[in-house]
Design an enzyme around this catalytic site. Structure first.
Site, PDB file in Angstrom:
ATOM      1  N   CYS A  49       0.807  -1.219   0.000  1.00 38.64           N
ATOM      2  CA  CYS A  49       0.000   0.000   0.000  1.00 38.64           C
ATOM      3  C   CYS A  49       0.840   1.268   0.000  1.00 38.64           C
ATOM      4  O   CYS A  49       0.321   2.353  -0.261  1.00 38.64           O
ATOM      5  CB  CYS A  49      -0.938   0.001   1.204  1.00 38.64           C
ATOM      6  SG  CYS A  49      -2.105  -1.391   1.223  1.00 38.64           S
TER       7      CYS A  49
ATOM      8  N   HIS B  72      -2.206   6.925   4.131  1.00 36.05           N
ATOM      9  CA  HIS B  72      -2.832   5.774   3.482  1.00 36.05           C
ATOM     10  C   HIS B  72      -4.155   5.493   4.175  1.00 36.05           C
ATOM     11  O   HIS B  72      -4.239   5.486   5.404  1.00 36.05           O
ATOM     12  CB  HIS B  72      -1.900   4.563   3.578  1.00 36.05           C
ATOM     13  CG  HIS B  72      -2.554   3.275   3.232  1.00 36.05           C
ATOM     14  ND1 HIS B  72      -3.307   3.102   2.083  1.00 36.05           N
ATOM     15  CD2 HIS B  72      -2.581   2.074   3.889  1.00 36.05           C
ATOM     16  CE1 HIS B  72      -3.760   1.862   2.050  1.00 36.05           C
ATOM     17  NE2 HIS B  72      -3.342   1.226   3.126  1.00 36.05           N
TER      18      HIS B  72
ATOM     19  N   ASN C  57     -10.162   0.599   1.659  1.00 37.23           N
ATOM     20  CA  ASN C  57      -8.715   0.559   1.437  1.00 37.23           C
ATOM     21  C   ASN C  57      -8.450   0.170  -0.010  1.00 37.23           C
ATOM     22  O   ASN C  57      -8.707  -0.970  -0.402  1.00 37.23           O
ATOM     23  CB  ASN C  57      -8.085  -0.460   2.402  1.00 37.23           C
ATOM     24  CG  ASN C  57      -6.577  -0.551   2.278  1.00 37.23           C
ATOM     25  OD1 ASN C  57      -5.977  -0.058   1.322  1.00 37.23           O
ATOM     26  ND2 ASN C  57      -5.948  -1.209   3.242  1.00 37.23           N
TER      27      ASN C  57
END
Length: 316
Positions: free
Chosen positions: A119, A243, A273
């Site tokens: 990520c 993030h 996400n």
């Protein structure tokens, strides 16, 4: 401010600057009750994660990446670029990589590369692009984060099913004589890699408690270390764009750093996400909402499988 990212060419300072931001979210939306009915809970996902819905792609990772990059070019009034970096953990094909397939839609024969860094991959791609521009090798670089995580998760798995969504984000960076990227920080570690893992032929698996502990420490580390490299104080940052993995993680980071949660961009409620697409999509949201604009100082920070940490400070 001591800018460690200054380079010189022919006696002139070279900076890299973000000049276009774009994104794409698939039209299909899955709300929490649909997921909760699969895992046997009620009103649980939002309380534990801050997520209300996620977008689910019927198109490919390449198609989403093309749409996000087109949006960034349109918003930045950019007609072409000379290098492309694509960050993705869910490519449509393992061989070949997807950067060439995205590039094909833009007509130019240019340099390009795929990176897979969890990520935090998009922020690491920004650091790579910054170095390439300041070296004088390239003048304009497109960066795409594109993910189809719905294809690698079991929605009935309580540890991953509620958390992930699909989408793509993109930015364009170009050579500039004005400060843009101020400082970057990144590192990886092998310890704990098995806490976020997809083994060959299997679906994504995650140890949620271990990831939560690492994530809070990683984001705090990223913020503190990149501020140190930039010789800036935390009060100099107009907006933090972390993030987007879990609202509780971001809230815990804010608490540890004595910051108001209002200083953080929160997009996870509507996106879930989206891994390597998370950061550019959140930057685009902040721009669209008017939270940041010309001359804003932005700090973006992320963590990801590997385990990795990355952070960047830039001025728009």
């Amino acid at each position: 401010m001591c800018n460690g990212n200054v380079a010189f060419r022919n006696g002139k300072m070279i900076f890299s600057k973000i000049v276009g931001v774009g994104g794409y979210l698939p039209p299909k939306v899955v709300e929490n009750p649909q997921i909760e009915s699969m895992i046997g809970v009620e009103n649980w996902i939002f309380e534990r994660t801050g997520i209300r819905r996620r977008h689910i792609a019927e198109e490919s990772v390449v198609e989403m990446g093309v749409k996000a990059l087109n949006d960034a070019m349109k918003n930045g009034k950019i007609e072409k670029f000379d290098y492309l970096i694509v960050a993705s953990n869910t490519p449509d094909t393992l061989i070949p990589g997807i950067s060439g397939r995205i590039q094909r839609s833009f007509g130019e024969r240019i340099g390009g590369i795929d990176i897979q860094a969890g990520c935090s991959g998009f922020i690491q791609a920004m650091e790579i692009a910054d170095s390439m521009i300041r070296s004088g090798s390239f003048s304009k670089i497109g960066i795409v984060g594109t993910e189809k995580l719905s294809g690698i998760i079991d929605f009935k798995d309580k540890s991953v099913g509620p958390l992930f969504g699909d989408g793509a984000g993109a930015i364009l960076m170009e050579r500039s004589d004005k400060p843009g990227i101020i400082a970057n920080y990144s590192r990886i570690q092998g310890e704990g890699y098995e806490s976020i893992i997809q083994r060959s032929g299997q679906l994504l698996q995650m140890d949620g408690k271990a990831v939560f502990r690492f994530a809070v420490e990683a984001i705090v580390e990223g913020i503190e270390e990149v501020l140190k490299k930039a010789d800036l104080d935390i009060k100099d940052v107009d907006l933090f764009v972390p993030h987007q993995s879990n609202y509780r993680i971001i809230a815990k980071v804010a608490e540890k750093l004595n910051l108001s949660i209002d200083r953080f961009q929160i997009s996870i409620e509507d996106h879930a996400n989206t891994a390597a697409a998370s950061v550019p999509l959140a930057i685009k949201d902040a721009l669209d909402l008017g939270k940041i604009g010309n001359s804003s100082t932005v700090l973006t920070v992320g963590y990801g499988a590997g385990l990795g940490i990355a952070a960047s400070i830039f001025k728009l």
